[in-house]
Design a protein around this motif. Structure first.
Motif, PDB file in Angstrom:
ATOM      1  N   ASN A  24       2.609  12.096 -25.724  1.00  0.00           N
ATOM      2  CA  ASN A  24       2.057  12.685 -27.184  1.00  0.00           C
ATOM      3  C   ASN A  24       0.779  11.922 -26.433  1.00  0.00           C
ATOM      4  O   ASN A  24      -0.625  11.746 -27.876  1.00  0.00           O
ATOM      5  N   ASN A  25       0.518  11.238 -25.498  1.00  0.00           N
ATOM      6  CA  ASN A  25      -1.002  10.600 -25.434  1.00  0.00           C
ATOM      7  C   ASN A  25      -1.906  10.668 -23.968  1.00  0.00           C
ATOM      8  O   ASN A  25      -2.595  10.696 -23.908  1.00  0.00           O
ATOM      9  N   PHE A  26      -1.112  11.420 -23.377  1.00  0.00           N
ATOM     10  CA  PHE A  26      -1.614  12.040 -21.960  1.00  0.00           C
ATOM     11  C   PHE A  26      -2.786  12.712 -22.004  1.00  0.00           C
ATOM     12  O   PHE A  26      -2.256  13.816 -22.537  1.00  0.00           O
ATOM     13  N   ILE A  27      -3.407  12.538 -21.078  1.00  0.00           N
ATOM     14  CA  ILE A  27      -4.923  14.289 -21.590  1.00  0.00           C
ATOM     15  C   ILE A  27      -4.220  14.443 -19.612  1.00  0.00           C
ATOM     16  O   ILE A  27      -3.941  14.047 -18.495  1.00  0.00           O
ATOM     17  N   ASN A  28      -5.022  16.327 -19.487  1.00  0.00           N
ATOM     18  CA  ASN A  28      -4.936  16.386 -18.463  1.00  0.00           C
ATOM     19  C   ASN A  28      -6.462  16.479 -17.488  1.00  0.00           C
ATOM     20  O   ASN A  28      -6.928  16.798 -17.829  1.00  0.00           O
ATOM     21  N   LYS A  29      -6.221  15.587 -16.330  1.00  0.00           N
ATOM     22  CA  LYS A  29      -6.933  15.101 -15.950  1.00  0.00           C
ATOM     23  C   LYS A  29      -6.726  14.548 -14.947  1.00  0.00           C
ATOM     24  O   LYS A  29      -5.585  13.025 -14.631  1.00  0.00           O
ATOM     25  N   LYS A  30      -7.375  14.808 -13.827  1.00  0.00           N
ATOM     26  CA  LYS A  30      -7.097  13.741 -12.225  1.00  0.00           C
ATOM     27  C   LYS A  30      -7.467  12.572 -11.841  1.00  0.00           C
ATOM     28  O   LYS A  30      -8.041  12.092 -12.576  1.00  0.00           O
ATOM     29  N   ILE A  31      -6.100  12.273 -11.848  1.00  0.00           N
ATOM     30  CA  ILE A  31      -6.548  10.609 -11.039  1.00  0.00           C
ATOM     31  C   ILE A  31      -6.923  11.063 -10.012  1.00  0.00           C
ATOM     32  O   ILE A  31      -5.777  12.096  -9.030  1.00  0.00           O
ATOM     33  N   SER A  32      -7.860  10.620  -8.985  1.00  0.00           N
ATOM     34  CA  SER A  32      -8.635   9.508  -7.973  1.00  0.00           C
ATOM     35  C   SER A  32      -7.438   9.683  -6.549  1.00  0.00           C
ATOM     36  O   SER A  32      -6.570   8.387  -7.339  1.00  0.00           O
ATOM     37  N   LYS A  33      -7.615   9.612  -6.252  1.00  0.00           N
ATOM     38  CA  LYS A  33      -6.486   9.043  -4.501  1.00  0.00           C
ATOM     39  C   LYS A  33      -6.919   7.378  -4.779  1.00  0.00           C
ATOM     40  O   LYS A  33      -6.185   6.308  -4.179  1.00  0.00           O
ATOM     41  N   LYS A  34      -8.397   7.302  -4.822  1.00  0.00           N
ATOM     42  CA  LYS A  34      -8.772   6.376  -4.571  1.00  0.00           C
ATOM     43  C   LYS A  34      -8.009   4.997  -5.994  1.00  0.00           C
ATOM     44  O   LYS A  34      -7.360   4.226  -5.634  1.00  0.00           O
ATOM     45  N   LYS A  35      -8.059   5.602  -7.075  1.00  0.00           N
ATOM     46  CA  LYS A  35      -7.170   4.612  -8.547  1.00  0.00           C
ATOM     47  C   LYS A  35      -5.870   4.814  -7.336  1.00  0.00           C
ATOM     48  O   LYS A  35      -5.542   3.704  -8.190  1.00  0.00           O
ATOM     49  N   LEU A  36      -5.319   5.699  -7.212  1.00  0.00           N
ATOM     50  CA  LEU A  36      -3.616   5.869  -7.237  1.00  0.00           C
ATOM     51  C   LEU A  36      -3.416   4.754  -6.123  1.00  0.00           C
ATOM     52  O   LEU A  36      -2.968   3.429  -5.498  1.00  0.00           O
ATOM     53  N   LEU A  37      -4.378   4.379  -4.832  1.00  0.00           N
ATOM     54  CA  LEU A  37      -4.728   3.100  -3.900  1.00  0.00           C
ATOM     55  C   LEU A  37      -4.712   2.641  -4.776  1.00  0.00           C
ATOM     56  O   LEU A  37      -4.203   1.407  -4.466  1.00  0.00           O
ATOM     57  N   LYS A  38      -5.260   2.032  -5.880  1.00  0.00           N
ATOM     58  CA  LYS A  38      -5.817   0.796  -5.721  1.00  0.00           C
ATOM     59  C   LYS A  38      -4.623   0.454  -6.760  1.00  0.00           C
ATOM     60  O   LYS A  38      -4.305  -0.988  -7.415  1.00  0.00           O
ATOM     61  N   ILE A  39      -4.099   0.559  -7.529  1.00  0.00           N
ATOM     62  CA  ILE A  39      -2.594   0.966  -8.463  1.00  0.00           C
ATOM     63  C   ILE A  39      -1.547   0.669  -7.486  1.00  0.00           C
ATOM     64  O   ILE A  39      -0.538  -0.745  -7.599  1.00  0.00           O
ATOM     65  N   LEU A  40      -1.353   1.606  -6.395  1.00  0.00           N
ATOM     66  CA  LEU A  40      -0.181   0.473  -5.324  1.00  0.00           C
ATOM     67  C   LEU A  40      -0.357  -0.779  -4.469  1.00  0.00           C
ATOM     68  O   LEU A  40      -0.056  -1.515  -3.944  1.00  0.00           O
ATOM     69  N   ASN A  41      -2.033  -0.257  -4.046  1.00  0.00           N
ATOM     70  CA  ASN A  41      -2.138  -1.787  -3.598  1.00  0.00           C
ATOM     71  C   ASN A  41      -1.530  -3.025  -4.127  1.00  0.00           C
ATOM     72  O   ASN A  41      -1.236  -4.336  -4.299  1.00  0.00           O
ATOM     73  N   SER A  42      -1.438  -3.275  -5.921  1.00  0.00           N
ATOM     74  CA  SER A  42      -1.672  -3.676  -6.506  1.00  0.00           C
ATOM     75  C   SER A  42      -0.222  -4.271  -6.053  1.00  0.00           C
ATOM     76  O   SER A  42       0.232  -5.733  -7.205  1.00  0.00           O
ATOM     77  N   ALA A  43       0.898  -3.349  -6.280  1.00  0.00           N
ATOM     78  CA  ALA A  43       2.240  -3.008  -6.617  1.00  0.00           C
ATOM     79  C   ALA A  43       2.251  -4.376  -4.535  1.00  0.00           C
ATOM     80  O   ALA A  43       3.136  -5.542  -5.043  1.00  0.00           O
ATOM     81  N   GLN A  44       1.952  -4.203  -3.866  1.00  0.00           N
ATOM     82  CA  GLN A  44       2.139  -4.665  -2.727  1.00  0.00           C
ATOM     83  C   GLN A  44       1.101  -6.098  -2.987  1.00  0.00           C
ATOM     84  O   GLN A  44       1.689  -7.000  -2.183  1.00  0.00           O
ATOM     85  N   ASN A  45       0.207  -6.636  -3.458  1.00  0.00           N
ATOM     86  CA  ASN A  45       0.515  -7.614  -4.172  1.00  0.00           C
ATOM     87  C   ASN A  45       1.257  -8.434  -5.449  1.00  0.00           C
ATOM     88  O   ASN A  45       1.312 -10.009  -5.527  1.00  0.00           O
ATOM     89  N   ALA A  46       2.467  -7.752  -5.407  1.00  0.00           N
ATOM     90  CA  ALA A  46       3.351  -8.582  -6.086  1.00  0.00           C
ATOM     91  C   ALA A  46       4.398  -9.612  -5.818  1.00  0.00           C
ATOM     92  O   ALA A  46       4.331  -9.764  -4.199  1.00  0.00           O
ATOM     93  N   PRO A  47       4.890 -10.075  -6.061  1.00  0.00           N
ATOM     94  CA  PRO A  47       5.204 -11.310  -5.322  1.00  0.00           C
ATOM     95  C   PRO A  47       7.206 -11.606  -5.230  1.00  0.00           C
ATOM     96  O   PRO A  47       7.441 -10.079  -5.701  1.00  0.00           O
ATOM     97  N   SER A  48       7.724 -11.438  -4.099  1.00  0.00           N
ATOM     98  CA  SER A  48       8.827 -11.034  -3.976  1.00  0.00           C
ATOM     99  C   SER A  48      10.097 -12.047  -2.857  1.00  0.00           C
ATOM    100  O   SER A  48       9.326 -12.899  -2.454  1.00  0.00           O
ATOM    101  N   VAL A  49      10.966 -11.881  -3.600  1.00  0.00           N
ATOM    102  CA  VAL A  49      12.333 -12.807  -3.533  1.00  0.00           C
ATOM    103  C   VAL A  49      12.038 -12.792  -1.326  1.00  0.00           C
ATOM    104  O   VAL A  49      12.022 -11.187  -1.077  1.00  0.00           O
ATOM    105  N   GLY A  50      11.513 -13.937  -0.410  1.00  0.00           N
ATOM    106  CA  GLY A  50      12.380 -13.914   0.763  1.00  0.00           C
ATOM    107  C   GLY A  50      10.367 -12.698   1.561  1.00  0.00           C
ATOM    108  O   GLY A  50      10.286 -13.059   2.649  1.00  0.00           O
ATOM    109  N   TYR A  51       9.910 -13.071   0.731  1.00  0.00           N
ATOM    110  CA  TYR A  51       8.696 -12.077   0.807  1.00  0.00           C
ATOM    111  C   TYR A  51       9.180 -10.545   1.793  1.00  0.00           C
ATOM    112  O   TYR A  51       8.954  -9.967   2.588  1.00  0.00           O
ATOM    113  N   SER A  52      10.007 -10.202   0.713  1.00  0.00           N
ATOM    114  CA  SER A  52      10.501  -8.756   1.750  1.00  0.00           C
ATOM    115  C   SER A  52       9.859  -7.747   0.951  1.00  0.00           C
ATOM    116  O   SER A  52      10.704  -7.033   1.787  1.00  0.00           O
ATOM    117  N   GLN A  53       9.424  -7.722   0.082  1.00  0.00           N
ATOM    118  CA  GLN A  53       8.569  -6.381  -0.624  1.00  0.00           C
ATOM    119  C   GLN A  53       9.342  -5.378  -0.270  1.00  0.00           C
ATOM    120  O   GLN A  53       9.489  -3.886   0.678  1.00  0.00           O
TER     121      GLN A  53
END
Ligand code: FMN
Length: 209
Positions: A24-53
């Motif tokens: 009920n709140n999303f609009i029809n607008k594309k997310i750029s590849k650059k922004k998607l990569l920023k989001i995925l890169n932030s996942a890679q900076n998360a902590p993980s047990v034994g740095y297992s990622q």
């Protein structure tokens, strides 16, 4: 690096204004590849047990989005029996089709010993959830909304994506997109589904068995 008050304020602002965004709140607008990569890169900076990622992200194609939506619709109808509640029946609890990008998140089961995971086997899964929160907050900082959809059967989701449960565990289904607005408080709070807990309610005292 030493952070200053303005950095701390920004972080607080992003945390406090992160919302679960639904159809009920999303609009029809594309997310750029650059922004998607920023989001995925932030996942890679998360902590993980034994740095297992152990996080793995599957970007969902259009046809599979449709299959997930159909499965969600059936599961949601079924879940209504459990709640038997007028408010529950009126809730929009996903934004699969309205959002621009859907990502299925998996935990890759380890085949070797992981430092820190010897006794708490699920720490690998917890690590994946840490990555999801990074993505949620980063998306919010980019003014992109995220919604977490969990009214789904992992078995069905694995079938849609042809994923083997011996190797991977389904953790989350995430919908990303630009929004009409970001609500200033959780929708479920606003609608009276649940109240915000007080600080003293979340402090656990010794001796609770
Ligand atoms: C593990 C998890 C599963 C969730 N599953 C759903 C879901 O299936 N549908 C939905 O609309 N919201 C889902 N949510 C969002 C919560 O309802 C939401 O986070 C909560 O109401 C607080 O609102 P806020 O995120 O806007 O602050 C989920 C959140 C989490 C953390």
């Amino acid at each position: 690096m030493i952070f200053e008050k303005k950095d701390q304020d920004s972080l607080n602002k992003i945390i406090a204004s992160r919302r679960d965004v639904r159809g009920n709140n999303f609009i029809n607008k594309k997310i750029s590849k650059k922004k998607l990569l920023k989001i995925l890169n932030s996942a890679q900076n998360a902590p993980s047990v034994g740095y297992s990622q152990p996080w793995r992200f599957l970007i969902v194609n259009k046809e599979d989005k449709e299959l997930v939506y159909n499965h969600f619709s059936k599961s949601y109808e079924k879940s209504k029996e459990k709640f038997n509640n007028k408010l529950y029946n009126s809730l929009k609890l996903e934004g699969i089709k309205e959002s621009n990008i859907n990502i299925a998140v998996y935990y890759e089961k380890s085949k070797t010993n992981i430092l820190g995971q010897t006794y708490m086997k699920r720490t690998g899964e917890y690590s994946v959830v840490c990555a999801i929160l990074n993505m949620w907050l980063t998306a919010r900082s980019l003014n992109i909304g995220m919604g977490w959809v969990s009214i789904l059967k992992p078995k069905k989701i694995n079938k849609i994506f042809d994923i083997n449960k011996n190797d991977y565990k389904f953790i989350a289904y995430l919908c990303f997109g630009y929004t009409k607005e970001f609500l200033t408080e959780p929708e479920l709070k606003r609608l009276g589904w649940k109240k915000k807990k007080k600080l003293k309610e979340i402090i656990l005292k010794k001796g609770k068995k």
